[in-house]
Design a protein around this motif. Structure first.
Motif, short mmCIF file in Angstrom:
data_model
loop_
_atom_site.label_atom_id
_atom_site.label_comp_id
_atom_site.label_asym_id
_atom_site.label_seq_id
_atom_site.Cartn_x
_atom_site.Cartn_y
_atom_site.Cartn_z
N LYS A 67 -35.93 -32.10 -23.50
CA LYS A 67 -36.07 -30.68 -23.17
C LYS A 67 -36.11 -30.59 -21.65
CE LYS A 67 -36.89 -26.25 -23.79
NZ LYS A 67 -35.88 -25.32 -24.35
N ARG A 68 -35.10 -29.97 -21.06
CA ARG A 68 -34.98 -29.95 -19.62
C ARG A 68 -35.27 -28.56 -19.06
NH1 ARG A 68 -29.09 -32.82 -19.00
NH2 ARG A 68 -29.50 -34.63 -20.35
N GLU A 69 -35.97 -28.57 -17.93
CA GLU A 69 -36.07 -27.34 -17.15
C GLU A 69 -34.74 -27.11 -16.45
OE1 GLU A 69 -38.65 -25.27 -17.11
OE2 GLU A 69 -39.70 -26.60 -18.51
N LYS A 70 -34.44 -25.86 -16.17
CA LYS A 70 -33.17 -25.55 -15.50
C LYS A 70 -33.18 -26.15 -14.10
CE LYS A 70 -30.06 -21.64 -14.65
NZ LYS A 70 -29.88 -21.79 -13.21
N ASP A 71 -32.20 -27.00 -13.82
CA ASP A 71 -32.16 -27.71 -12.55
C ASP A 71 -30.90 -27.40 -11.76
OD1 ASP A 71 -30.32 -28.96 -14.13
OD2 ASP A 71 -31.09 -30.99 -13.85
N THR A 72 -30.28 -26.27 -12.09
CA THR A 72 -29.06 -25.85 -11.38
C THR A 72 -29.36 -24.63 -10.53
OG1 THR A 72 -28.43 -24.61 -13.36
CG2 THR A 72 -27.48 -26.82 -13.09
N PRO A 73 -28.51 -24.32 -9.56
CA PRO A 73 -28.80 -23.20 -8.65
C PRO A 73 -28.97 -21.87 -9.38
CG PRO A 73 -26.99 -24.54 -7.80
CD PRO A 73 -27.27 -25.03 -9.19
N ASP A 74 -29.98 -21.12 -8.96
CA ASP A 74 -30.20 -19.78 -9.52
C ASP A 74 -29.34 -18.80 -8.75
OD1 ASP A 74 -31.08 -17.59 -10.83
OD2 ASP A 74 -33.20 -17.85 -10.38
N LEU A 75 -28.03 -18.97 -8.91
CA LEU A 75 -27.06 -18.17 -8.16
C LEU A 75 -26.10 -17.49 -9.13
CD1 LEU A 75 -25.64 -17.34 -5.47
CD2 LEU A 75 -24.25 -19.42 -5.73
N THR A 76 -26.04 -16.18 -9.03
CA THR A 76 -25.07 -15.41 -9.81
C THR A 76 -23.85 -15.15 -8.93
OG1 THR A 76 -26.82 -14.31 -11.07
CG2 THR A 76 -24.65 -13.24 -11.02
N ILE A 77 -22.66 -15.41 -9.49
CA ILE A 77 -21.43 -15.13 -8.76
C ILE A 77 -20.76 -13.92 -9.38
CG2 ILE A 77 -19.19 -16.01 -8.05
CD1 ILE A 77 -20.31 -18.80 -8.07
N ALA A 78 -20.68 -12.84 -8.60
CA ALA A 78 -19.95 -11.65 -9.01
C ALA A 78 -18.58 -11.73 -8.35
CB ALA A 78 -20.69 -10.39 -8.57
N ILE A 79 -17.53 -11.79 -9.15
CA ILE A 79 -16.23 -12.13 -8.61
C ILE A 79 -15.12 -11.33 -9.29
CG2 ILE A 79 -16.06 -14.09 -10.20
CD1 ILE A 79 -14.53 -15.61 -7.97
N TYR A 177 -27.92 -18.96 2.36
CA TYR A 177 -28.36 -19.17 0.98
C TYR A 177 -29.65 -19.98 0.94
CZ TYR A 177 -28.49 -21.02 -3.76
OH TYR A 177 -28.89 -21.39 -5.02
N ASP A 178 -30.63 -19.46 0.22
CA ASP A 178 -31.92 -20.12 0.05
C ASP A 178 -32.02 -20.57 -1.41
OD1 ASP A 178 -34.56 -20.91 -0.24
OD2 ASP A 178 -35.39 -19.21 0.86
N ALA A 179 -31.97 -21.89 -1.63
CA ALA A 179 -31.95 -22.43 -2.99
C ALA A 179 -33.23 -22.15 -3.76
CB ALA A 179 -31.68 -23.93 -2.95
N SER A 180 -34.30 -21.76 -3.06
CA SER A 180 -35.57 -21.52 -3.74
C SER A 180 -35.68 -20.10 -4.30
CB SER A 180 -36.74 -21.78 -2.79
OG SER A 180 -36.78 -20.80 -1.75
N LYS A 181 -34.68 -19.26 -4.02
CA LYS A 181 -34.74 -17.85 -4.45
C LYS A 181 -33.55 -17.49 -5.34
CE LYS A 181 -36.91 -16.32 -0.10
NZ LYS A 181 -36.76 -15.42 1.07
N PRO A 182 -33.77 -16.63 -6.33
CA PRO A 182 -32.63 -16.11 -7.10
C PRO A 182 -31.70 -15.34 -6.17
CG PRO A 182 -34.72 -15.58 -8.17
CD PRO A 182 -35.06 -16.07 -6.80
N SER A 183 -30.40 -15.61 -6.28
CA SER A 183 -29.44 -14.99 -5.37
C SER A 183 -28.21 -14.54 -6.12
CB SER A 183 -29.02 -15.99 -4.27
OG SER A 183 -30.14 -16.45 -3.54
N ILE A 184 -27.47 -13.63 -5.49
CA ILE A 184 -26.18 -13.19 -6.01
C ILE A 184 -25.23 -13.03 -4.85
CG2 ILE A 184 -26.90 -10.74 -5.97
CD1 ILE A 184 -25.03 -10.29 -8.37
N ILE A 185 -23.99 -13.45 -5.04
CA ILE A 185 -22.96 -13.24 -4.02
C ILE A 185 -21.77 -12.56 -4.67
CG2 ILE A 185 -22.02 -15.58 -4.32
CD1 ILE A 185 -21.28 -15.43 -1.29
N ALA A 186 -21.22 -11.58 -3.98
CA ALA A 186 -20.04 -10.86 -4.45
C ALA A 186 -18.81 -11.36 -3.70
CB ALA A 186 -20.22 -9.36 -4.23
N ILE A 187 -17.77 -11.68 -4.47
CA ILE A 187 -16.51 -12.19 -3.91
C ILE A 187 -15.40 -11.27 -4.38
CG2 ILE A 187 -14.88 -14.13 -3.91
CD1 ILE A 187 -17.35 -15.95 -4.37
N GLY A 188 -14.65 -10.73 -3.44
CA GLY A 188 -13.68 -9.70 -3.75
C GLY A 188 -12.33 -10.23 -4.22
N PRO A 189 -11.40 -9.31 -4.47
CA PRO A 189 -10.06 -9.67 -4.95
C PRO A 189 -9.18 -10.18 -3.82
CG PRO A 189 -10.20 -7.31 -4.66
CD PRO A 189 -11.57 -7.86 -4.33
N GLU A 190 -7.90 -10.46 -4.15
CA GLU A 190 -6.97 -10.97 -3.16
C GLU A 190 -6.87 -10.06 -1.93
OE1 GLU A 190 -6.58 -10.98 -6.38
OE2 GLU A 190 -5.42 -12.70 -7.10
#
Length: 238
Positions: A67-79, A177-190
């Protein structure tokens, strides 16, 4: 180790989805009594012993191995989904392999594609999760209009926008980017975000960030962001 996913688990017993069942029986030729490895997509790894083997329905008895705790970045990518379907699917696959667990497709003023294939995107994400042995199922959100995303006052995350049109020098994402905080980044179209979209984002507290000195394709930008986030997560845990 080959990993299978199911969310049909009740009291130590699981039923695999039809596509997973077919792979177990027709490709791997597993039978009753054979052992497979299963995740619930919520951090648990099971050892499963097959007790019913049919091409469309494999049932297994489960024993918890880890049973693992989540160990990946708490980063949402809006793209913004790319015009070329394969490029966006490549982004999903590689981002999930690096640990991305939340993707929001966004429709923008300059989007060249506004057709969603969320069922296919989710299958690609689950496949990448299993291949890379992650135990947390990625969330592929329904597509949303970028103006609604930027104006969402309840979004409790560090909010960043990768925007090429910023006149003032922007901080590099890798520094902002601060890995200790929940984050979101928006990436636009072409064609990038429009000026109106960028103004709305900044008005609502989204910080413009740079991904480097060169112009990146949308899917490359998403992959780059996830690579940096994964590296920062690794450094934080070392």
């Amino acid at each position: 180790m080959q990993l299978f996913y199911t969310n049909h688990i009740v009291e130590g017993m699981a039923m695999l989805p039809e596509d997973e069942s077919q792979h177990v029986i027709k490709v791997l030729r597993k039978r009753a009594g054979d052992v497979i490895y299963v995740t619930d997509g919520m951090g648990t790894l099971f050892e499963g012993t097959i007790y019913e083997a049919a091409a469309k329905e494999v049932r297994v008895n489960l024993e918890v191995l880890d049973k693992r705790e989540k160990d990946t970045p708490d980063l949402t990518i809006a793209i913004a989904p790319t015009k070329n379907r394969d490029r966006f699917e490549w982004f999903i696959e590689k981002a999930v392999e690096l640990g991305c667990t939340e993707i929001i497709p966004i429709w923008c003023d300059n989007s060249e594609r506004k057709h969603a294939r969320t069922d296919r995107w989710e299958k690609i994400a689950i496949s990448a999760m299993k291949q890379s042995l992650h135990l947390y199922k990625p969330v592929i959100h329904p597509p949303t209009d970028v103006d609604d995303l930027f104006a969402n006052a309840e979004l409790d995350k560090d909010k960043m926008i990768a925007w090429l049109g910023e006149d003032e020098p922007s901080a590099f994402f890798s520094e902002a980017y601060d890995a200790s905080k929940p984050s979101i980044i928006a990436i636009g179209p072409e064609g990038d975000f429009s000026d109106d979209e960028a103004d709305l984002a900044k008005t609502n507290g989204w910080t413009p960030v740079s991904l480097g000195h060169y112009r990146l394709r949308t899917e490359t930008a998403g992959f780059t962001v996830m690579s940096w986030a994964a590296q920062k997560q690794f450094e934080a845990e070392s």
